[in-house]
Design a protein around this motif. Structure first.
Motif, PDB file in Angstrom:
ATOM      1  N   LEU A 273       0.808  -1.251   0.053  1.00 30.05           N
ATOM      2  CA  LEU A 273       0.093   0.049   0.170  1.00 30.05           C
ATOM      3  C   LEU A 273       0.893   1.354  -0.189  1.00 30.05           C
ATOM      4  N   VAL A 274       1.936   1.290   0.775  1.00 21.97           N
ATOM      5  CA  VAL A 274       2.837   2.513   0.835  1.00 21.97           C
ATOM      6  C   VAL A 274       3.405   2.632  -0.592  1.00 21.97           C
ATOM      7  N   ILE A 275       3.799   1.519  -1.195  1.00 18.43           N
ATOM      8  CA  ILE A 275       4.627   1.768  -2.592  1.00 18.43           C
ATOM      9  C   ILE A 275       3.555   2.362  -3.687  1.00 18.43           C
ATOM     10  N   ILE A 276       2.296   1.723  -3.514  1.00 21.03           N
ATOM     11  CA  ILE A 276       1.189   1.975  -4.512  1.00 21.03           C
ATOM     12  C   ILE A 276       0.874   3.611  -4.041  1.00 21.03           C
ATOM     13  N   TYR A 277       0.900   4.076  -3.095  1.00 21.77           N
ATOM     14  CA  TYR A 277       0.414   5.440  -2.646  1.00 21.77           C
ATOM     15  C   TYR A 277       1.739   6.368  -2.972  1.00 21.77           C
ATOM     16  N   SER A 278       2.891   5.798  -2.760  1.00 21.68           N
ATOM     17  CA  SER A 278       4.091   6.452  -3.240  1.00 21.68           C
ATOM     18  C   SER A 278       4.084   6.630  -4.938  1.00 21.68           C
ATOM     19  N   GLY A 279       3.875   5.688  -5.657  1.00 20.78           N
ATOM     20  CA  GLY A 279       3.875   5.827  -6.962  1.00 20.78           C
ATOM     21  C   GLY A 279       2.942   6.885  -7.544  1.00 20.78           C
ATOM     22  N   VAL A 280       1.551   6.686  -6.795  1.00 24.25           N
ATOM     23  CA  VAL A 280       0.324   7.611  -7.418  1.00 24.25           C
ATOM     24  C   VAL A 280       0.735   8.989  -6.802  1.00 24.25           C
ATOM     25  N   SER A 281       1.013   9.179  -5.579  1.00 30.62           N
ATOM     26  CA  SER A 281       1.354  10.663  -5.089  1.00 30.62           C
ATOM     27  C   SER A 281       2.414  11.257  -5.994  1.00 30.62           C
ATOM     28  N   TYR A 282       3.318  10.758  -6.370  1.00 29.11           N
ATOM     29  CA  TYR A 282       4.431  11.368  -7.316  1.00 29.11           C
ATOM     30  C   TYR A 282       3.741  11.997  -8.285  1.00 29.11           C
ATOM     31  N   CYS A 283       2.637  11.353  -9.140  1.00 30.60           N
ATOM     32  CA  CYS A 283       1.911  11.910 -10.266  1.00 30.60           C
ATOM     33  C   CYS A 283       1.263  12.872  -9.980  1.00 30.60           C
ATOM     34  N   LEU A 284       0.975  13.262  -8.588  1.00 30.23           N
ATOM     35  CA  LEU A 284       0.151  14.422  -8.442  1.00 30.23           C
ATOM     36  C   LEU A 284       0.850  15.785  -7.892  1.00 30.23           C
ATOM     37  N   LYS A 285       0.697  16.604  -8.739  1.00 28.97           N
ATOM     38  CA  LYS A 285       1.734  17.908  -8.662  1.00 28.97           C
ATOM     39  C   LYS A 285       0.511  18.645  -7.464  1.00 28.97           C
ATOM     40  N   SER A 286       0.960  18.830  -6.374  1.00 33.46           N
ATOM     41  CA  SER A 286       0.506  19.618  -5.346  1.00 33.46           C
ATOM     42  C   SER A 286       0.854  21.106  -5.501  1.00 33.46           C
ATOM     43  N   PRO A 287      -0.072  21.972  -5.307  1.00 29.96           N
ATOM     44  CA  PRO A 287       0.459  23.438  -5.536  1.00 29.96           C
ATOM     45  C   PRO A 287       1.138  24.029  -4.614  1.00 29.96           C
ATOM     46  N   VAL A 288       2.060  24.636  -4.752  1.00 27.80           N
ATOM     47  CA  VAL A 288       3.246  25.537  -4.023  1.00 27.80           C
ATOM     48  C   VAL A 288       2.290  26.385  -3.000  1.00 27.80           C
ATOM     49  N   ARG A 289       2.584  26.490  -1.918  1.00 28.58           N
ATOM     50  CA  ARG A 289       2.152  27.482  -0.937  1.00 28.58           C
ATOM     51  C   ARG A 289       2.837  28.718  -1.005  1.00 28.58           C
ATOM     52  N   ALA A 290       1.797  29.712  -0.673  1.00 29.77           N
ATOM     53  CA  ALA A 290       2.444  31.412  -0.637  1.00 29.77           C
ATOM     54  C   ALA A 290       3.517  31.239   0.293  1.00 29.77           C
ATOM     55  N   HIS A 291       3.132  30.664   1.632  1.00 27.19           N
ATOM     56  CA  HIS A 291       4.194  30.808   2.817  1.00 27.19           C
ATOM     57  C   HIS A 291       4.200  29.449   3.550  1.00 27.19           C
ATOM     58  N   MET A 292       5.277  29.396   4.210  1.00 31.03           N
ATOM     59  CA  MET A 292       5.891  28.298   4.699  1.00 31.03           C
ATOM     60  C   MET A 292       4.800  27.657   5.885  1.00 31.03           C
ATOM     61  N   SER A 293       4.775  26.324   5.938  1.00 32.99           N
ATOM     62  CA  SER A 293       3.750  25.847   6.695  1.00 32.99           C
ATOM     63  C   SER A 293       4.395  26.117   8.164  1.00 32.99           C
ATOM     64  N   GLY A 294       3.392  25.774   9.132  1.00 35.86           N
ATOM     65  CA  GLY A 294       3.736  26.212  10.550  1.00 35.86           C
ATOM     66  C   GLY A 294       4.676  24.917  11.233  1.00 35.86           C
ATOM     67  N   ALA A 295       5.144  25.171  12.302  1.00 34.21           N
ATOM     68  CA  ALA A 295       6.058  23.882  12.967  1.00 34.21           C
ATOM     69  C   ALA A 295       5.348  22.769  13.227  1.00 34.21           C
ATOM     70  N   ALA A 296       3.943  22.996  13.593  1.00 33.31           N
ATOM     71  CA  ALA A 296       3.284  21.756  13.930  1.00 33.31           C
ATOM     72  C   ALA A 296       3.109  20.912  12.683  1.00 33.31           C
ATOM     73  N   SER A 297       2.934  21.415  11.584  1.00 30.44           N
ATOM     74  CA  SER A 297       2.842  20.576  10.229  1.00 30.44           C
ATOM     75  C   SER A 297       3.938  19.881   9.861  1.00 30.44           C
ATOM     76  N   PHE A 298       5.136  20.639  10.009  1.00 27.79           N
ATOM     77  CA  PHE A 298       6.360  19.996   9.745  1.00 27.79           C
ATOM     78  C   PHE A 298       6.635  18.675  10.931  1.00 27.79           C
ATOM     79  N   PHE A 299       6.196  19.067  12.031  1.00 28.58           N
ATOM     80  CA  PHE A 299       6.339  17.878  13.020  1.00 28.58           C
ATOM     81  C   PHE A 299       5.538  16.705  12.784  1.00 28.58           C
ATOM     82  N   ALA A 300       4.103  17.006  12.246  1.00 32.75           N
ATOM     83  CA  ALA A 300       3.393  15.995  11.669  1.00 32.75           C
ATOM     84  C   ALA A 300       3.808  15.198  10.683  1.00 32.75           C
TER      85      ALA A 300
END
Length: 250
Positions: free
Chosen positions: A107-134
């Motif tokens: 499942l992890v490998i399938i998710y990895s292959g699929v997620s690499y195909c999906l281009k997520s939009p770049v944020r205008a600002h850096m995420s917070g520390a809590a997001s990076f910790f998670a």
């Protein structure tokens, strides 16, 4: 010895794909070797971890100024304890539910292959520390349990307004940290296998050769085509790992 050499050759193949596409080493090596029943997931993850520590140590020398340290510290705060938790879960599943472990790995490998195909939009600002910790917690769990820490932190970093060299070196740092925790945990437990050290040692010259070949003689196809081929291989490996478990449970 033939099995050790075959694993080392698969590592060389994974290195080639990773050099020309930027990803895929751990997923190809652990997924393909597990599919061929060459070795347990825990053993394969240890071999990849040893190689990752060596690679990261060399690649990060003199490059620490490229790392966004506030984000890196938040990620590492989540990575260290969750990697240990993932290793403890791996110890249990390796002995009690190996079929479930292979299914989750698929499942992890399938998710990895699929997620690499999906281009997520770049944020205008850096995420917070809590997001990076998670993201660090999820990265450590994947790294400890499967030896594949990439998907959560890659998804997180590529959404940030960061230059590519910064993203690349942050990934090297985080992957190296995850691998170092894994190796240290096994060393302290006395479970760091001599065979894993031997396999990693054999693989080092193959990794160097594959990197050299990929840099100087890339395949005669467009990078985007090769990337799609790699993603297809990952998804096929993931599906092949999931099917035996599904057949046993249905």
């Amino acid at each position: 010895m033939p099995t050790t050499l075959l694993i080392a050759l698969i590592i060389g193949l994974g290195t080639y794909f990773q050099t020309v596409t930027g990803f895929g080493l751990a997923m190809i090596v652990i997924g393909l070797s597990s599919l061929l029943k060459l070795a347990p997931v825990a053993f394969l993850a240890t071999v990849i971890s040893l190689l990752t520590v060596v690679n990261g140590t060399v690649a990060l020398r003199g490059k620490r100024h490229l790392i966004h340290w506030p984000a890196a510290r938040a990620v590492l705060a989540g990575v260290v304890p969750s990697t240990v938790a993932g290793l403890m879960l791996l110890d249990y599943l390796s002995s009690q539910a190996s079929l479930l472990l292979e299914f989750l790995l698929g499942l992890v490998i399938i998710y990895s292959g699929v997620s690499y195909c999906l281009k997520s939009p770049v944020r205008a600002h850096m995420s917070g520390a809590a997001s990076f910790f998670a993201s660090g917690v999820l990265t450590g769990l994947c790294g400890g349990l499967f030896g594949i820490p990439g998907p959560p932190i890659i998804f997180q970093l590529y959404r940030q307004p960061l230059e590519f060299p910064t993203v690349r070196h942050m990934l090297l740092l985080i992957f190296s940290a995850t691998s170092a925790v894994r190796c240290l945990h096994e060393l302290l437990k006395g479970t760091l296998q001599t065979q894993a050290l031997w396999t990693a040692a054999i693989a080092v010259p193959l990794v160097m050769a594959a990197t050299w070949v990929a840099q100087r003689h890339p395949p005669p196809v467009r990078p985007a085509t090769l990337q799609r081929l790699t993603l297809l291989i990952l998804v096929l490996i993931g599906v092949s790992l999931c099917l035996p478990a599904l057949k046993a449970w249905l």
